[in-house]
Scaffold this active site. Sequence first.
Site, PDB file in Angstrom:
ATOM      1  N   SER A  62       1.064  -1.191   0.161  1.00  0.00           N
ATOM      2  CA  SER A  62       0.197   0.517   0.127  1.00  0.00           C
ATOM      3  C   SER A  62       0.708   1.235  -0.255  1.00  0.00           C
ATOM      4  CB  SER A  62      -0.828   0.078   1.070  1.00  0.00           C
ATOM      5  OG  SER A  62       0.430   0.010   2.322  1.00  0.00           O
ATOM      6  N   GLN A 103       2.172   4.073   2.113  1.00  0.00           N
ATOM      7  CA  GLN A 103       1.949   4.131   3.206  1.00  0.00           C
ATOM      8  C   GLN A 103       2.597   4.917   3.626  1.00  0.00           C
ATOM      9  OE1 GLN A 103       3.938   0.819   4.922  1.00  0.00           O
ATOM     10  NE2 GLN A 103       2.396  -0.316   3.133  1.00  0.00           N
ATOM     11  N   ARG A 109      -2.981   3.739   5.610  1.00  0.00           N
ATOM     12  CA  ARG A 109      -3.174   3.088   4.631  1.00  0.00           C
ATOM     13  C   ARG A 109      -4.047   4.139   4.062  1.00  0.00           C
ATOM     14  NH1 ARG A 109      -2.982  -1.549   7.269  1.00  0.00           N
ATOM     15  NH2 ARG A 109      -0.732  -3.504   7.086  1.00  0.00           N
TER      16      ARG A 109
END
Length: 434
Positions: free
Chosen positions: A124, A126, A310
Amino acid sequence: MEMQQPKQRQRSVQRLRCSVMNYDWGKKGRDSVVGRLCASNSHSEIDLEKPYAEMWMGTHDSGPSFLIDQDLNNNSTPTGSSPSLRDWVSNNPNDMLGHKVVQKWGSSDLPFLFKVQSVAKALSIQAHPDKELAKALHKSMPDIYKDDNYKPEMALALTHFQALCGFITLEELKKVIGNVPEIVELVGSEVENQVLSTTKEEGEDKVMSVIRLIFTQLMSTNKEIITTVTTKLKNRLHTESQVRQLTEKEQLVLQLEKQYPDDVGVISAFFLNHVKLNPGEALCLGANEPHAYISGDCIECMATSDNVVRAGLTPKHRDIKTLCSMLTYKQGFPEILRGVAVNPHVTRYIPPFEEFEVDRFHLPHGESTEFPAVPGPSIFVVTFGKGTMCTSNGDHAIIQGDVLFAPAHTEISITSASELHIYRAGVNSTFLAS
C-alpha cells in the site's frame, strides 16, 4: 509463574522459530526468499501456491519468535512448550538486553523488529506515524493501530528491489501536471494553477503547502471519479505506447493498475520517487514519509511496531484523512545507503535511528570473521549457505534459514563451510557507544 532458565542457557546464543506472514502481495512458493527460509526455519514443506510475504524475527506480539528448546547442534523440531523470545528476554532483561537498552526502552521487548520480505506486487501507499501520533491512534483505534510506538525503518535489498518513496521535487511535479492531463481532471484547474505559479524561491513552507494541497485533493477524490479517470489514463497510455516509448514511471503506473484496478494509488504514484535498489543497497524511511514497496526481496529492520497508515493500493483499511495530514511533504530523491565496511566480509548500515542497525556478512568458502561483544542484543539470520558459529558455549552448525538470538555481551566468531550470507540486526552502535 516465573520461567526458570537453566544456568548454562541464560547467556547463550538461542536458535529461534519465527512467524511467517502470508499476505497476498508476497511471492509464492519457491520464488519467495521468505518461503525458502521459512521451510528451513520451521522444518516444513513449501506450498507452491501460497504467498510467503514476511518472516518476523523479534518480540512483537503480532509475529512472535520462539526459542527452540534444544542444543544448537541438534536439528530436531522444537517442542510445543518452547518459550517466546519476549518471555525469555523479560525474565532476565539486563543479561539479555544489556543495562543501557533496558534503561532506554524497558525490559519486555527488543527495541527493533527484524524481517525478511518477498514482494510480488505492490504494498500500500502508506506512512508510519511518529511517536505522538502513534499514541493517539492506538488510543482511539486500538483494533487498527495495535501499539503506541513509532516505526522508522530500513530496507536492505537482497535482490533487485523497487519502491516508491518520498515526494518528487516541485519542478518535477510541474512537468508531471503538464504530461498527465488526468491529474488536472481530478484536482481541478485552480489547484493546478497554484502549483504551477509556486516557485522554490517562495520558501520550503510554501512549496510543502501546495504539494499537501494537490496530494490531499487527489487522495480525497470520489471513488467513481477515480474509476473513470484511471480507465482513461490506462487507455491513453496503451494508445501512446504504440507510437512512443513510455517512461519508466508510466510503465510502472500501468503495472500498478493491473494489480489494483480503479485505485487512487495508481495515479498517486506520479507524485512519488521511483527508487531502484541493487543488492546491498538500502533505503531509510523516517516517520510520516510516504512509500510503497513494489517488488523484490529485502531485509527490513524497524523500531518494534506494526503501525501503518494506508491510503491506496490496498484492500485493507484506508485512513486517507490521517495520512494526508501526517505527511512531512518533504521533496527530493531519498538517500541510498551502501554501508560502511567493518572488515573485508562485513558491511554495516547505520540509519539515523537509535533503535537499530544492520550488518551484512558475506563470507567466501573457508573464511572467518569475528563479531565482538556489544552491550546490546542481536538477531542473526542465515540467508544462504552453511558454516559454524563459535561462542563461549561451543561450536554450533548453522545453515540457511537459521535465526539466532545473541544476548548482550556475546562474542561470536563465524566460519563458512560454503559461500555464506548472514544478516544481523542490533541496537544502533552509535547509541551503545554514547
